[in-house]
Every structure is written in structure tokens, then in C-alpha cells.
Design an enzyme around this catalytic site. Structure first.
Site, short mmCIF file in Angstrom:
data_model
loop_
_atom_site.label_atom_id
_atom_site.label_comp_id
_atom_site.label_asym_id
_atom_site.label_seq_id
_atom_site.Cartn_x
_atom_site.Cartn_y
_atom_site.Cartn_z
N ASP A 144 0.85 -1.29 -0.05
CA ASP A 144 0.01 -0.01 -0.03
C ASP A 144 0.80 1.21 0.23
OD1 ASP A 144 -1.59 -2.03 2.24
OD2 ASP A 144 -2.48 -1.57 0.31
N GLU B 50 2.11 -6.65 -5.38
CA GLU B 50 1.64 -5.99 -6.59
C GLU B 50 2.66 -5.00 -7.09
OE1 GLU B 50 -2.27 -3.96 -5.65
OE2 GLU B 50 -1.69 -2.28 -6.76
O1 TRH Z 1 4.86 -5.91 0.56
P1 TRH Z 1 3.85 -6.66 -0.01
O2 TRH Z 1 3.06 -8.06 -0.10
O3 TRH Z 1 2.51 -5.67 -0.39
C1 TRH Z 1 0.96 -6.32 -0.34
C2 TRH Z 1 0.56 -6.12 -1.68
O4 TRH Z 1 0.67 -4.89 -2.12
C3 TRH Z 1 -1.02 -6.44 -1.89
O5 TRH Z 1 -1.46 -6.38 -3.27
C4 TRH Z 1 -1.55 -5.65 -1.00
O6 TRH Z 1 -3.02 -6.13 -0.95
C5 TRH Z 1 -1.21 -5.73 0.40
O7 TRH Z 1 0.41 -5.35 0.53
C6 TRH Z 1 -1.78 -5.07 1.56
O8 TRH Z 1 4.11 -6.68 -1.72
P2 TRH Z 1 4.49 -5.38 -2.90
O9 TRH Z 1 3.13 -5.18 -3.42
O10 TRH Z 1 5.46 -5.97 -3.62
O11 TRH Z 1 5.17 -4.25 -1.80
C7 TRH Z 1 6.50 -4.32 -1.38
C8 TRH Z 1 7.04 -2.83 -1.53
O12 TRH Z 1 8.25 -2.78 -0.84
C9 TRH Z 1 7.48 -2.42 -2.99
O13 TRH Z 1 7.17 -1.19 -3.14
C10 TRH Z 1 8.66 -2.78 -2.88
C11 TRH Z 1 9.40 -2.47 -1.52
N1 TRH Z 1 10.47 -2.80 -1.20
C12 TRH Z 1 11.36 -1.88 -1.04
O14 TRH Z 1 11.32 -0.88 -1.29
N2 TRH Z 1 12.62 -2.54 -0.39
C13 TRH Z 1 12.90 -3.65 -0.35
O15 TRH Z 1 13.90 -4.29 0.23
C14 TRH Z 1 11.75 -4.79 -0.71
C15 TRH Z 1 11.91 -6.11 -0.24
C16 TRH Z 1 10.72 -4.22 -0.93
#
Ligand code: TRH
Length: 385
Positions: free
Chosen positions: A19, A275
Site C-alpha cells: 500500500d 503488487e
Molecule cells: O509487501 P507486499 O506483499 O504488499 C502487499 C501487496 O501490495 C498486496 O497487493 C496488498 O494487498 C497488500 O500489500 C496489502 O508486496 P509489494 O506489493 O511488492 O510491496 C512491497 C513494497 O516494498 C514494494 O514497493 C517494493 C518495496 N520494497 C522495498 O522498497 N525495499 C525492499 O527491500 C523490498 C524487499 C521491497
């Protein structure tokens, strides 16, 4: 709507990081590339700080990277801007909501930015107005992979930066060194592992450790480390690297989004989730495995199949045969061994497919541009209630 419009983005952190990951990316792009005055309201600054260490969770408001960041309660004292964007259907506090409705359709645009989906029905729902009290319409904005949707977040210079970075071997060495990652063994398959919890990892890890060809796992923070530690019979601490036969395992800290992009660009395979990291692996044009966000009664299976329909529409049989079994096994906690071996064998074709897919996505307008266009469009109608 003009250049100095004030855009109010609201982010309710449900769980994990997607999010706020999406909200932070969009806020910075609107500010940096489109000169908007962006105010980002977040109800969990502690989670925000994990991906953006500059955030001070104790401050009610702060300016970070060109964006005004407010804690959730600050909306009680502020007038709405020119555009209000609710991320993923979060609810505004009633006092602010009243002021939004009082502003009226002539002076304010109101969007709900929905979750990303490849399901066909979203095309019919994209930008549909939902009449609200006060005669103003809330527009439902659906990100997506087709021209009939709101597109995907893509910074203007992203793909050029990726190509320049990937063309410089030194950039990869510097990036890995800055993450305290040892240079991978020659001919190793490097894998970013950023997934939800998953059972039955032992057999896969054991297979990698006893394989002829070396593999390096760059393990991002998350519940998957539990299954890795079970197999290792030790706690692999953040920043630590350990080797078992042909398998090198590195536990990474959370890093800023820009560094995370570089990690995806550096890897041979990106195992991503949710996402935003899922989208970033597509912009990395890398072979990937998507661990979809698990939902009740298998709703996520439909979303996975819908993505297969688009992603594999023009794919060759060997690409389909490499992707579908592994993604299915990964998401259903099935045995991975044979599917993984097929996937790695097909990497050259998978790289070509990933590049073709990325180029097709890049031919569509990005999400921020489409949101700005919709923000300028006249309200189709104001519905007296
Ligand atoms: O963390 P998530 O599982 O987030 C989830 C999904 O967005 C899902 O759709 C939603 O319904 C739920 O949250 C509530 O996976 P996602 O979407 O990949 O988000 C991770 C974020 O973290 C992404 O912006 C990438 C960022 N990130 C970093 O900035 N640094 C890091 O080291 C890592 C591993 C991720």
C-alpha cells in the site's frame, strides 16, 4: 487543473508494504515529474519508514523528497486540495470527507485507486463515476496491463536508467557491494527471493545445494526466511551469507525502492510478490515468479489465471511450459524441483519473453499520466442526490 494543483493521496497501510510502496512511488512521481504539490497522508508511518528511512514517525507533518507527508490525523485540520486520491479504497475521516463533498465537482476531482488486476472486468469499471453526497462523483481508477485500463506506475526515465545500469558491469558490482553481497560464483543463477511464507522449501533448497550449477539466493526480508532457516538448521541473520554446496544464501535488509529496483535488474530470476514488486520485476524485464497475495476462498487463483491469459497470450509453448508449472507450484505450496529445473533451462527464452512483454507494457501511457489526464477531464455529470 494546472501544474501547481494540490494532490492529496491517502494511504491506509493494511499489511505488508505494497500500500505504502505504491503510494510513495506515485506521490514522488506526481511531484518530481509533474510539478504537483503532493500531500501524502499515511496512517502507519512506522511501516512507511521501513521503505523510506528518512520518515520520522513522530512528526505530524514532514517534507520528504519533495512530498509533504502527514500523519493520518492531520486531515482533520486541513482543507482538501484540488485532487483527492484514496488508495485501495481507504476511508477518509468524516470531517475531511464533508469538506471534500462541500468543495463540489467544479473545484475538486476525487479518485479511488484500485488494486492491480489482470481480470477483464476491470476495463468496464475503469473511470466509472460513483455518485457521492454533495453532487460529486468519485471515479474508480483501475491500474492494469491493457490500454483500456489506467496502466502501471512507470517513472519516465525508468527503462533508460535500467538499460544504462545493465549495460555497465561495474554498476552491478557496485550495487552488490553496497548491499554487502559477495560477487556471485561464475555461471551462477542469481535469484531475488521476495515472497510470502511458503511451506515445502526444503526439497527445492536441497536440490539447489546439490546441483552441478551454482545458485545464489538474495533473500529479502519476509516470512520466507523461516523456511530457509528450518532447512539451514540455523538463523540466517540480516546481512549474513552462508554456503551449502552449490547454493549461496544471502539475507538482505530492507532497502530503499531505488536499490530494490537495482537488485531486480541484477538478478537472473525475480521471485516477487503482491503488487508493486510484481510490477517492478516486469519493468526489470527479467524472468520472474509471482507469489500472489493470498486471499480467501482462492480468489487469487482467478487473478493469477487472468494474468497468465495476458502474459502468455503470444508466448511460445516452451515459455508457457516453463512458467505455468512453476508459478502454480509456488503459489500452491507444491513440490518445486522439476518445475524449477525446467524454468532455469528455459531462461534464455524467458528473458526474451520478459523483454517483449516489458516493451509492450511500455508502449502504453503510465498510470500517473493517465491519472493527470483524468484529473483534468470535466466531470461527466454531477448527480444531484
Ligand atoms: O509487501 P507486499 O506483499 O504488499 C502487499 C501487496 O501490495 C498486496 O497487493 C496488498 O494487498 C497488500 O500489500 C496489502 O508486496 P509489494 O506489493 O511488492 O510491496 C512491497 C513494497 O516494498 C514494494 O514497493 C517494493 C518495496 N520494497 C522495498 O522498497 N525495499 C525492499 O527491500 C523490498 C524487499 C521491497
Amino acid at each position: 487543473m494546472n501544474q501547481r494543483d494540490t494532490w492529496d493521496l491517502f494511504c491506509h497501510v493494511v499489511d505488508n508494504f505494497g500500500d505504502i510502496g505504491v503510494g510513495w512511488r506515485l506521490a514522488r512521481q506526481l511531484a518530481h515529474e509533474h510539478g504537483r504539490n503532493v500531500r501524502l497522508f499515511v496512517d502507519d508511518l512506522n511501516t512507511f519508514r521501513v521503505i523510506c528511512p528518512q520518515i520520522n514517525p513522530r512528526l505530524a507533518q514532514q517534507s520528504v523528497d519533495g512530498v509533504q507527508v502527514f500523519n493520518w490525523g492531520r486531515q482533520l485540520q486541513l482543507e482538501p486540495g484540488d485532487v483527492v486520491v484514496e488508495l485501495f479504497g481507504c476511508k477518509l475521516v468524516p470531517a475531511f470527507l464533508e469538506r471534500v463533498q462541500q468543495r463540489g465537482a467544479e473545484r475538486l476531482r476525487w479518485f479511488n485507486l484500485e488494486h492491480l488486476s489482470a481480470e477483464p472486468w476491470i476495463e468496464g469499471s475503469h473511470l466509472k463515476p460513483s455518485p457521492q453526497p454533495g453532487g460529486i462523483n468519485k471515479l474508480f481508477f483501475f491500474p492494469g496491463f491493457t490500454p483500456a485500463t489506467g496502466g502501471l506506475i512507470r517513472e519516465t526515465d525508468l527503462l533508460a536508467r535500467r538499460d544504462a545500469w545493465q549495460a555497465m558491469p561495474a554498476a552491478r558490482r557496485i550495487a552488490l557491494r553496497s548491499l554487502s553481497l559477495p560477487p556471485p560464483p561464475e555461471h551462477a543463477t542469481t535469484v531475488v527471493l521476495f515472497s510470502y511464507a511458503r511451506a515445502r522449501l526444503e526439497s527445492w533448497l536441497q536440490g539447489l545445494a546439490t546441483a552441478d550449477r551454482p545458485t545464489v539466493l538474495w533473500i529479502c526480508p519476509g516470512p520466507i526466511i523461516e523456511a530457509v532457516n528450518d532447512w539451514l538448521h540455523m538463523q540466517l541473520l540480516t546481512g549474513q551469507t552462508t554456503v551449502r554446496g552449490s547454493l549461496t544464501l544471502c539475507a538482505l535488509p530492507f532497502m530503499p525502492q531505488e536499490r530494490f529496483d537495482e537488485l531486480l535488474w541484477a538478478a537472473d530470476v525475480c521471485i516477487v510478490r503482491g503488487e508493486d514488486s510484481f510490477v517492478r520485476a516486469q519493468w526489470a524485464a527479467r524472468p520472474m515468479v509471482w507469489h500472489i497475495y493470498p486471499q480467501q476462498d482462492g480468489v487469487h487463483d482467478k487473478k493469477l489465471d487472468a494474468f497468465f491469459d495476458l502474459y502468455l497470450k503470444d508466448a511460445t509453448a516452451d515459455v508457457r511450459d516453463a512458467i505455468i508449472p512453476l508459478w502454480t507450484a509456488w503459489n500452491r505450496n507444491l513440490d518445486l524441483d522439476s518445475a524449477w529445473s525446467e524454468f532455469v533451462t528455459a531462461l534464455p527464452q524467458l528473458r526474451r519473453h520478459a523483454r517483449t512483454w516489458c516493451n509492450r507494457l511500455a508502449s502504453q501511457p503510465d498510470l500517473a499520466s493517465q491519472l493527470l489526464t483524468a484529473g483534468r477531464a470535466k466531470q461527466t455529470q454531477t448527480v444531484p442526490l
